[in-house]
Structure formats: C-alpha cells, structure tokens
Design a protein around this motif. Structure first.
Motif, PDB file in Angstrom:
ATOM      1  N   GLY A 408     -17.266   4.737 -24.740  1.00 28.84           N
ATOM      2  CA  GLY A 408     -15.918   4.816 -24.205  1.00 28.84           C
ATOM      3  C   GLY A 408     -15.681   3.833 -23.066  1.00 28.84           C
ATOM      4  O   GLY A 408     -16.617   3.407 -22.384  1.00 28.84           O
ATOM      5  N   ILE A 409     -14.435   3.463 -22.871  1.00 30.05           N
ATOM      6  CA  ILE A 409     -14.003   2.679 -21.710  1.00 30.05           C
ATOM      7  C   ILE A 409     -13.038   3.570 -20.934  1.00 30.05           C
ATOM      8  O   ILE A 409     -11.988   3.944 -21.455  1.00 30.05           O
ATOM      9  N   HIS A 410     -13.407   3.921 -19.689  1.00 24.40           N
ATOM     10  CA  HIS A 410     -12.666   4.933 -18.944  1.00 24.40           C
ATOM     11  C   HIS A 410     -11.951   4.320 -17.746  1.00 24.40           C
ATOM     12  O   HIS A 410     -12.297   3.235 -17.273  1.00 24.40           O
ATOM     13  N   ASP A 411     -10.976   5.056 -17.207  1.00 23.79           N
ATOM     14  CA  ASP A 411     -10.289   4.651 -15.983  1.00 23.79           C
ATOM     15  C   ASP A 411     -11.303   4.616 -14.839  1.00 23.79           C
ATOM     16  O   ASP A 411     -12.125   5.525 -14.697  1.00 23.79           O
ATOM     17  N   PRO A 412     -11.308   3.565 -14.019  1.00 22.54           N
ATOM     18  CA  PRO A 412     -12.331   3.443 -12.970  1.00 22.54           C
ATOM     19  C   PRO A 412     -12.174   4.432 -11.833  1.00 22.54           C
ATOM     20  O   PRO A 412     -13.096   4.583 -11.014  1.00 22.54           O
ATOM     21  N   GLY A 413     -11.019   5.083 -11.702  1.00 21.71           N
ATOM     22  CA  GLY A 413     -10.841   6.058 -10.637  1.00 21.71           C
ATOM     23  C   GLY A 413     -10.186   5.493  -9.385  1.00 21.71           C
ATOM     24  O   GLY A 413     -10.005   4.276  -9.232  1.00 21.71           O
ATOM     25  N   ALA A 414      -9.842   6.410  -8.455  1.00 20.73           N
ATOM     26  CA  ALA A 414      -9.059   6.037  -7.274  1.00 20.73           C
ATOM     27  C   ALA A 414      -9.818   5.083  -6.348  1.00 20.73           C
ATOM     28  O   ALA A 414      -9.239   4.147  -5.805  1.00 20.73           O
ATOM     29  N   TRP A 415     -11.136   5.341  -6.136  1.00 23.10           N
ATOM     30  CA  TRP A 415     -11.851   4.514  -5.171  1.00 23.10           C
ATOM     31  C   TRP A 415     -11.860   3.048  -5.598  1.00 23.10           C
ATOM     32  O   TRP A 415     -11.617   2.150  -4.797  1.00 23.10           O
ATOM     33  N   TRP A 416     -12.150   2.780  -6.901  1.00 23.89           N
ATOM     34  CA  TRP A 416     -12.167   1.383  -7.360  1.00 23.89           C
ATOM     35  C   TRP A 416     -10.780   0.767  -7.243  1.00 23.89           C
ATOM     36  O   TRP A 416     -10.640  -0.378  -6.826  1.00 23.89           O
ATOM     37  N   ARG A 417      -9.770   1.532  -7.544  1.00 22.43           N
ATOM     38  CA  ARG A 417      -8.400   1.013  -7.456  1.00 22.43           C
ATOM     39  C   ARG A 417      -8.057   0.622  -6.023  1.00 22.43           C
ATOM     40  O   ARG A 417      -7.487  -0.437  -5.770  1.00 22.43           O
ATOM     41  N   LEU A 418      -8.402   1.514  -5.048  1.00 22.18           N
ATOM     42  CA  LEU A 418      -8.052   1.249  -3.656  1.00 22.18           C
ATOM     43  C   LEU A 418      -8.871   0.106  -3.070  1.00 22.18           C
ATOM     44  O   LEU A 418      -8.378  -0.643  -2.214  1.00 22.18           O
ATOM     45  N   SER A 419     -10.091  -0.053  -3.566  1.00 22.74           N
ATOM     46  CA  SER A 419     -10.958  -1.078  -2.984  1.00 22.74           C
ATOM     47  C   SER A 419     -10.904  -2.411  -3.725  1.00 22.74           C
ATOM     48  O   SER A 419     -11.566  -3.360  -3.340  1.00 22.74           O
ATOM     49  N   ASN A 420     -10.126  -2.478  -4.807  1.00 24.00           N
ATOM     50  CA  ASN A 420     -10.012  -3.729  -5.572  1.00 24.00           C
ATOM     51  C   ASN A 420      -8.544  -4.061  -5.832  1.00 24.00           C
ATOM     52  O   ASN A 420      -8.096  -4.109  -6.980  1.00 24.00           O
ATOM     53  N   PRO A 421      -7.790  -4.265  -4.746  1.00 15.60           N
ATOM     54  CA  PRO A 421      -6.352  -4.520  -4.961  1.00 15.60           C
ATOM     55  C   PRO A 421      -6.113  -5.781  -5.777  1.00 15.60           C
ATOM     56  O   PRO A 421      -5.154  -5.872  -6.532  1.00 15.60           O
ATOM     57  N   GLY A 422      -6.979  -6.763  -5.658  1.00 11.07           N
ATOM     58  CA  GLY A 422      -6.775  -7.994  -6.410  1.00 11.07           C
ATOM     59  C   GLY A 422      -7.085  -7.848  -7.881  1.00 11.07           C
ATOM     60  O   GLY A 422      -6.702  -8.703  -8.679  1.00 11.07           O
ATOM     61  N   GLY A 423      -7.793  -6.776  -8.259  1.00 14.38           N
ATOM     62  CA  GLY A 423      -8.163  -6.605  -9.660  1.00 14.38           C
ATOM     63  C   GLY A 423      -7.188  -5.795 -10.458  1.00 14.38           C
ATOM     64  O   GLY A 423      -7.387  -5.585 -11.658  1.00 14.38           O
ATOM     65  N   LEU A 424      -6.116  -5.315  -9.835  1.00 16.04           N
ATOM     66  CA  LEU A 424      -5.144  -4.479 -10.531  1.00 16.04           C
ATOM     67  C   LEU A 424      -4.063  -5.321 -11.175  1.00 16.04           C
ATOM     68  O   LEU A 424      -3.710  -6.395 -10.703  1.00 16.04           O
ATOM     69  N   ASP A 425      -3.532  -4.789 -12.254  1.00 14.30           N
ATOM     70  CA  ASP A 425      -2.435  -5.450 -12.964  1.00 14.30           C
ATOM     71  C   ASP A 425      -1.143  -4.795 -12.505  1.00 14.30           C
ATOM     72  O   ASP A 425      -0.793  -3.705 -12.932  1.00 14.30           O
ATOM     73  N   HIS A 426      -0.437  -5.470 -11.558  1.00 15.92           N
ATOM     74  CA  HIS A 426       0.767  -4.870 -10.980  1.00 15.92           C
ATOM     75  C   HIS A 426       2.020  -5.172 -11.775  1.00 15.92           C
ATOM     76  O   HIS A 426       3.116  -4.819 -11.375  1.00 15.92           O
ATOM     77  N   GLY A 427       1.871  -5.838 -12.844  1.00 12.10           N
ATOM     78  CA  GLY A 427       3.031  -6.113 -13.672  1.00 12.10           C
ATOM     79  C   GLY A 427       3.825  -7.284 -13.156  1.00 12.10           C
ATOM     80  O   GLY A 427       3.427  -7.990 -12.229  1.00 12.10           O
ATOM     81  N   VAL A 428       4.961  -7.512 -13.752  1.00 12.32           N
ATOM     82  CA  VAL A 428       5.833  -8.625 -13.383  1.00 12.32           C
ATOM     83  C   VAL A 428       6.790  -8.172 -12.296  1.00 12.32           C
ATOM     84  O   VAL A 428       7.372  -7.091 -12.364  1.00 12.32           O
ATOM     85  N   ALA A 429       6.920  -8.977 -11.242  1.00 13.81           N
ATOM     86  CA  ALA A 429       7.830  -8.620 -10.155  1.00 13.81           C
ATOM     87  C   ALA A 429       9.251  -8.530 -10.657  1.00 13.81           C
ATOM     88  O   ALA A 429       9.647  -9.240 -11.570  1.00 13.81           O
ATOM     89  N   ALA A 430      10.005  -7.636 -10.021  1.00 11.95           N
ATOM     90  CA  ALA A 430      11.398  -7.470 -10.441  1.00 11.95           C
ATOM     91  C   ALA A 430      12.176  -8.753 -10.254  1.00 11.95           C
ATOM     92  O   ALA A 430      13.036  -9.098 -11.047  1.00 11.95           O
ATOM     93  N   ASP A 431      11.885  -9.452  -9.153  1.00 11.98           N
ATOM     94  CA  ASP A 431      12.542 -10.738  -8.901  1.00 11.98           C
ATOM     95  C   ASP A 431      11.481 -11.811  -8.808  1.00 11.98           C
ATOM     96  O   ASP A 431      10.526 -11.663  -8.041  1.00 11.98           O
ATOM     97  N   PRO A 432      11.595 -12.874  -9.549  1.00 12.35           N
ATOM     98  CA  PRO A 432      10.635 -13.948  -9.389  1.00 12.35           C
ATOM     99  C   PRO A 432      10.770 -14.540  -7.994  1.00 12.35           C
ATOM    100  O   PRO A 432      11.821 -14.425  -7.362  1.00 12.35           O
ATOM    101  N   PRO A 433       9.709 -15.150  -7.483  1.00 15.21           N
ATOM    102  CA  PRO A 433       9.723 -15.645  -6.085  1.00 15.21           C
ATOM    103  C   PRO A 433      10.909 -16.516  -5.787  1.00 15.21           C
ATOM    104  O   PRO A 433      11.487 -16.426  -4.709  1.00 15.21           O
ATOM    105  N   ALA A 434      11.325 -17.359  -6.672  1.00  9.66           N
ATOM    106  CA  ALA A 434      12.424 -18.281  -6.382  1.00  9.66           C
ATOM    107  C   ALA A 434      13.735 -17.542  -6.169  1.00  9.66           C
ATOM    108  O   ALA A 434      14.655 -18.056  -5.555  1.00  9.66           O
ATOM    109  N   ALA A 435      13.844 -16.308  -6.652  1.00  6.70           N
ATOM    110  CA  ALA A 435      15.112 -15.590  -6.555  1.00  6.70           C
ATOM    111  C   ALA A 435      15.171 -14.670  -5.344  1.00  6.70           C
ATOM    112  O   ALA A 435      16.178 -14.065  -5.090  1.00  6.70           O
TER     113      ALA A 435
END
Length: 441
Positions: A408-435
C-alpha cells in the motif's frame, strides 16, 4: 502652660505625568507586540490548516516495459508450381502463399460451396441425418448424363431414400457430380435457382474472387483464388456436418454400398479434410490439418491448385504442412507476479505493480510479441489495488493483464505534512502572480 506647635512635614512631591510623546511611544510598542503575537497565532493556524489540507504529491511510476519477443523466420517448402496459400484458423493473413490472387479453375472444390448453401437452407441438427430425400428415374438420368461428360459420379438407385447427410456423403466423398445436381434440384427447384442463391452466398461471405456457374465445378468457369479458397475452407470447418463428412475416409450406405473419400492424404500429416478437385488439365486439393503446439493445436487451412497430378499435389501439401507446422510456437509473454512498474514516495514508502496473472500466446514464425505497460502516478492506494494494464499484442491477438500493487501507499500523516511544506501539492493559485495587486508603498 503654653504649647509649642510644630509644623507638619512637607508632602512628597506628586509624580509628574508623562509627556504626550512618551505616551505615544509606549502605545506603539504595546500594540506592535500584540500585533506580532496575533500574527503568529493567526499565521500559524493558516499554515497548519493549509498544510494539513493540501494534497500530497503524486509518486510517478518507473515503468519496466518487457522487450519484444521474436523468433527466427520459419522456412517453408513451397510447391514450385501452380498457385497456393496456407492460413490458420484464428490467425490473420496467410502463413505462406504464391499467386494467391490469381483465378484458377477449382473443379470439384465447388461442391464445398454447394454443400454450405444447401446446409444454410436445410441445416442438420448435430447427431441427426436431416430430412429424407427420395431418388427417382430422373436422378438416374442425371447420373448417366454425368458419365457421358466424363464427370465423377456416385451410384444412385431409383426408388431409394437417403437422408440429406447420406446424400452429401455421396456428393463429397467420391465427388459425385450427379448428387450435386440432384440435391440442388431438391433444395432449390433447379440448378439455375441454386446458382443464383450460391452467388448471393459468396457475396455475403466476402468471397469476391470466386465464381460459380454450376453445382459440381465441372465447368472451367467455376474459378476462385487460393486466398478465397482458404477462407472458404475456414467457413467449411465451422459447419459441424460438413467438417465431419470431409474428415471421413469411407462410409457404407446400405442403398449405395461403400463410398471412399477421394482425399488420399486423410489421416497423414495431421490432415483431416477437405476436398479434392480435378480438371482435364490439373489437380487441386483444399485441405485442413491439425498441428500440435505445446498442449494445444492449430488448424491449418490451405489449398494447392494446378498440379499435373494428384500425387504431385499430395506431395506438395505434405511438404507445406510439415514445414509450416513447426513454425507455430507458444511464447510466455508475461509471468504472474512479474514486476512492471514501481513507485517511491517522498515520505519513504515504496510499492511495485505486478502482473496479476501470466499470459502466453501461440504465434507463427517471427511474429513479434509485445507487452505495453499503462500505469499512472499514485498518491495513495491499497495493497492489491489494480493500478494499470499490461497489454500483450501478437499479430491480431490482444490480451490485457491487470497490474496490481504488492504494497500500500498511505497518507504520510500530519507531522510529515507540517515539516515538509515544500513537498506538498498546493494546487494552482486562484490568481496567477501577474494578476495579483501590487502593494502600496
């Protein structure tokens, strides 16, 4: 008595009020500190919420596509005369051919068409003989007419009754031209009506290079190509009644006596059909043969047209079958459990996609066997989940094998999420930087 009065000590000086400037400085410090504290509290909550709610990154697969498998080409002993073609039931195309699109007189092979058209009109249930047919003096006249034309015949007795199956045996085994005419008259009312029906049947089955002008093939205008006749043979084998008759060496019909099959190769080289043909100038053979391939077998269907003698044709057919048969082989394209893809997550979990089952195919000669692996990136999955498909292709045969995870491939849990902010997929910003609006200041 007089009292001396003492004066009270002076009162302490009252504190001086801060100046307005000092008061403003103090207020700025307090509120700044409060703002910092509130900002940390609020910002931390926003980060925590964002980190815990953001999707984890998808792990991309490392795919292991098996190399294509191909054997050496199979050498075929070709006739060296006339035209020929050999195919196999369930396989596209021809194994070997020469002049396969050249029209040739097919002679009594035309009786295969006669049989199939009649059985379309009057099918015989398995294990039965079909309807009874009464033979009269008119059928005896047909017999003598065929003798006068030097055509092959089978005996007929006026007043006798034969089943349809027995009548077809008399037409196919000794190649009785007279029975082909009698049966056409019985089934369709006349030879002309039969010919019209036969031409429609040929068109319906895509046999566009085959021409029928009579019931027996006695006319040299009954022509076909080797490629068309291979297809005709395959259709013939699909009919249980016809396939049984052409595989029979001899029968003994009480009204007629013993009848021998004109195909002298029956029972040799795996040959179990189908029909001989003889013209004034040449000998033909439409044949079928079963060749062993591992624990199974393959049915060859072929034809050789235009031999000087039947002995020459039989020798050529035997060589074709004996040289083509070994060219069929079974290929183990996939083994059950074979690893085909692997995933590794940033938080240290790994899983392998394996073939859920094995796959093997029977191929001819150097036909390549290819395996294509189709999987995608994964975020989470359970052990045993189907995560893709391995497609095995060999000629026209296609086998799809599920790919399943061995872990299985499981969710890494809260600690990994909080300690690896650069590794998360935050999706596409509502407004692109130029806007985004530019801050004032």
């Amino acid at each position: 008595m007089s009292r001396t009065l003492e004066s009270a000590p002076p009162a302490p000086p009252s504190p001086s009020r801060p100046s307005p400037a000092v008061y403003r400085r103090r207020r700025i410090v307090v509120f700044t500190a409060l703002a910092i504290v509130l900002g940390l509290l609020i910002g931390g909550g926003v980060y925590t919420t964002s980190a815990l709610g953001a999707p984890i990154p998808a792990a991309a697969p490392a795919v292991d596509d098996p190399d294509p498998i191909a054997s050496e080409p199979q050498a075929v002993v070709q006739p060296g005369f006339g035209t020929w073609a050999v195919g196999a039931v369930g396989f596209d195309g021809l194994m070997s051919a020469g002049g396969q699109d050249t029209p040739m007189a097919m002679a009594s092979i035309a009786k295969v068409v006669t049989t199939l058209v009649i059985l379309d009109e009057h099918p015989i249930p398995e294990g039965e003989g079909g309807p009874d047919i009464a033979y009269t003096d008119a059928d005896v006249d047909i017999y003598w007419d065929m003798v006068a034309q030097n055509g092959s015949v089978a005996p007929v007795v006026p007043g006798s009754t034969l089943s349809l199956k027995e009548s077809l045996e008399a037409m196919l085994l000794p190649s009785g031209n007279n029975y082909s005419i009698s049966l056409a008259n019985w089934a369709f009312g006349s030879v002309d009506a039969y010919v019209e029906r036969a031409r429609g049947w040929l068109a319906d089955h895509g046999l566009d290079q085959t021409t029928i002008v009579d019931t027996s093939g006695l006319s040299l205008d009954d022509v076909s190509t080797a490629a068309d006749l291979v297809r005709l043979g395959e259709i013939a084998l699909e009919n249980p009644t016809l396939a049984e008759i052409v595989a029979t060496r001899s029968v003994d019909i009480p009204e007629l006596g013993p009848l021998e099959n004109s195909n002298k190769l029956l029972g040799t080289h795996g040959i179990d059909g189908i029909k001989t043909g003889t013209t004034d100038d040449a000998a033909n053979l439409l044949f079928s043969a079963d060749v062993a391939v591992g624990d199974s077998s393959v049915t060859l269907v072929g034809v050789v047209l235009g031999g000087d003698t039947h002995a020459l044709v039989r020798s050529a057919v035997a060589d074709l079958v004996d040289s083509i048969g070994p060219g069929f082989h079974e290929v183990d394209a996939l083994e059950a459990g074979r690893p085909l893809a692997a995933w590794a997550t940033p938080w240290g979990e790994t899983a392998t996609g394996r073939a859920q089952e094995g796959a093997s195919v029977v191929v001819w000669s150097d036909t390549p066997v290819d395996v294509a692996v189709d999987v995608s990136s994964l975020r989470t999955a359970d052990e045993g989940d189907e995560v893709g498909t391995a497609t095995v292709t060999a000629g026209s045969e296609v086998i799809e094998v599920p790919i399943v995870l061995d872990a299985g491939i499981h969710d890494p849990g809260a600690w990994w999420r909080l300690s690896n902010p650069g590794g998360l997929d935050h999706g596409v910003a509502a407004d692109p930087p130029a806007a985004r609006p530019t801050p004032a200041g």
